[in-house]
Structures are given as C-alpha cells and as structure tokens.
Design an enzyme around this catalytic site. Structure first.
Site, PDB file in Angstrom:
ATOM      1  N   CYS A 121     -20.193 -14.293   5.886  1.00 49.92           N
ATOM      2  CA  CYS A 121     -20.241 -14.025   4.447  1.00 49.92           C
ATOM      3  C   CYS A 121     -19.317 -12.869   4.085  1.00 49.92           C
ATOM      4  CB  CYS A 121     -21.674 -13.709   4.023  1.00 49.92           C
ATOM      5  SG  CYS A 121     -21.887 -13.549   2.235  1.00 49.92           S
ATOM      6  N   CYS A 122     -19.365 -11.789   4.870  1.00 51.43           N
ATOM      7  CA  CYS A 122     -18.461 -10.667   4.630  1.00 51.43           C
ATOM      8  C   CYS A 122     -17.009 -11.100   4.783  1.00 51.43           C
ATOM      9  CB  CYS A 122     -18.766  -9.530   5.598  1.00 51.43           C
ATOM     10  SG  CYS A 122     -20.319  -8.651   5.287  1.00 51.43           S
ATOM     11  N   CYS A 204     -22.868  -5.121  -1.620  1.00 51.05           N
ATOM     12  CA  CYS A 204     -23.371  -6.248  -2.400  1.00 51.05           C
ATOM     13  C   CYS A 204     -24.865  -6.079  -2.655  1.00 51.05           C
ATOM     14  CB  CYS A 204     -23.118  -7.553  -1.649  1.00 51.05           C
ATOM     15  SG  CYS A 204     -21.373  -8.024  -1.551  1.00 51.05           S
ATOM     16  N   CYS A 207     -27.543  -7.223  -0.104  1.00 55.94           N
ATOM     17  CA  CYS A 207     -27.408  -6.628   1.232  1.00 55.94           C
ATOM     18  C   CYS A 207     -27.589  -5.116   1.247  1.00 55.94           C
ATOM     19  CB  CYS A 207     -26.040  -6.973   1.814  1.00 55.94           C
ATOM     20  SG  CYS A 207     -25.739  -8.738   1.952  1.00 55.94           S
ATOM     21  N   CYS A 232     -19.029  -4.375   8.028  1.00 55.49           N
ATOM     22  CA  CYS A 232     -18.735  -5.654   7.393  1.00 55.49           C
ATOM     23  C   CYS A 232     -17.500  -6.324   7.966  1.00 55.49           C
ATOM     24  CB  CYS A 232     -18.563  -5.478   5.889  1.00 55.49           C
ATOM     25  SG  CYS A 232     -17.142  -4.451   5.440  1.00 55.49           S
TER      26      CYS A 232
END
Length: 249
Positions: A121-122, A204, A207, A232
C-alpha cells in the site's frame, strides 16, 4: 557525475553543513545545481523547512505525496501553507490503476493484515508517487531527524541515495523536538492541529494514531506492527522491504 564523486561530495557537504544554521544549509542545498526538491508530509519538521524556504525564496521545488488517505487537517494545511508563503506545493497522487490493483489483491484496507500488504500500500500511495516527484532531481531535501526513531538515529546531513542516484539532504538531522517547537512558536509557523492532540508523526489517517505517554515520536505509525523500526519505504532501500507478490506494485 560518477557514483564515487557523488559519494565523496555527500561526505564533503555533510561535514560542511554541520557548522551551518538551517537557512544556510538550505541555501547550500539550493546552490548545488540541477533540480532541488523538498518533499513535505506537512508534519511539524517539514513545516519548519517550508517556512525557511518560503521566507528566503530559495529555488527549491516543494512537493507533497497526496496519498488519497490523508487526514482532512493535513489536506487543509497544504492550502493554508501555500497561502502563507505564496508558493505552490506540487501534489503527487497515486495512480488509479495502481490503487485498483492493490485493492483487487489485498482489499482496500488489506494493509492491516500483513507487513507485506502494508508495504504494498505504501508502495502504491507513497513510493511510486515519490519517484514521479523526484524525476529529474539531483538533490532531495527531507525533514528526517535523528530523534524521530531508532531507525533514524544515525541520519547524516547529506548522503548519497544510490537507489535514486541523487544527493539526499537532511538539514534538521541534529535538531530535537524542543528546538522545532521553539521556532514554530517564535515564527508562528502554521502546523497541523493534530500535533496538539497527541500526533507527533502524521501519515495516512487509517495508519496513524495518537501516541501514549512514554512512547517514541513514531510509535503511532502502523501501530499494529511489532517492528519498532517500521518505515514506509521512502527512506530505506527497496531491497530492505518485504518482497511483494505483485510485480505491478
């Protein structure tokens, strides 16, 4: 310039910056030639750097990674900062096809399920947009500080980023949070209101949580993971991250 020359230049600049104040460090970075880019997360450290860039009109491009999942307070601060300093903060968004591919493989919030999924995702929302932000750059300025986490305790002022083949400048490497807070108060630097609610490090929204008393500054980032050196992927070599299943991510 060759890798060896860049590495040598990084060491020379690192020694030189140790004796300079923040404005002088940024002025030196801006004078190195080529495209100089500062990437800001709109956190308190980055706002201090933006403040000095804006005050001095340094020839430095300011960019941010608009991940699509930032806190509303962070998004609002982008526009507030632009208005305060009369600058444009270039926004780099994840590509829709990358987000869709991630969601198809892991689920939209699959980052909670595994470290691999979280790094993926990162990768989509931050690492790939960063690559676009740094296209053609010869110098990358960050807000990294040694006091942020154990993983950053040895952060130099200048280093050679072999993965991106550029000079990476960390002008706040030796600053502590008390010094940051003093400058913010003295200069009325606009900062994210989440800092006053227990969020020293803001990423984010899904997170990031507020930290608990006694926790490190970055303890609220990806809090469900056990690795205290979690990152990340922006500031660690890609080879050091867990491998991903999808070649597209």
């Amino acid at each position: 310039m060759t890798i060896m020359n860049l590495s040598q230049e990084a060491q020379s600049l690192n020694d030189k910056m140790a004796g300079l104040d923040l404005a002088e460090r940024l002025s030196l970075a801006a004078s190195l030639g080529g495209r100089v880019v500062f990437t800001t997360s709109l956190g308190i450290e980055d706002q201090v750097i933006t403040h000095v860039i804006g005050q001095n009109r340094f020839d430095i491009d300011v960019a941010t990674l608009e991940t699509g999942r930032l806190f509303p307070e962070t998004v609002a601060l982008i526009a507030e900062t632009e208005a305060r300093y009369g600058m444009t903060i270039n926004r780099y968004f994840p590509l829709k096809e990358d987000v869709d591919a991630y969601a198809a493989q892991y689920g939209l919030n699959g980052f909670y399920d595994s470290v691999e999924a979280r790094h993926a995702c990162c990768g989509v929302r931050k690492v790939k947009p960063l690559a676009r932000a740094l296209t053609g750059a010869s110098v990358w300025i960050t807000g990294l500080r040694r006091g942020q986490s154990g993983n950053r305790a040895d952060t130099p002022f200048v280093e050679y980023d072999a993965e991106r083949n550029l000079l990476k400048v960390n002008p706040l490497a030796d600053w502590d949070i008390e010094r940051i807070n003093c400058l913010v108060a003295d200069e009325a630097v606009p900062i994210n209101p989440l800092h006053s609610r227990g969020y020293p490090s803001i990423g984010c929204e899904p997170c990031t949580r507020a930290i608990k008393p006694g926790e490190s500054e970055r303890a609220g980032r990806w809090w469900w993971e056990n690795d205290e050196k979690r990152e990340c992927g922006l500031h660690v070599p890609e080879a050091a991250l867990p491998s991903l299943n999808s070649s597209e991510l």
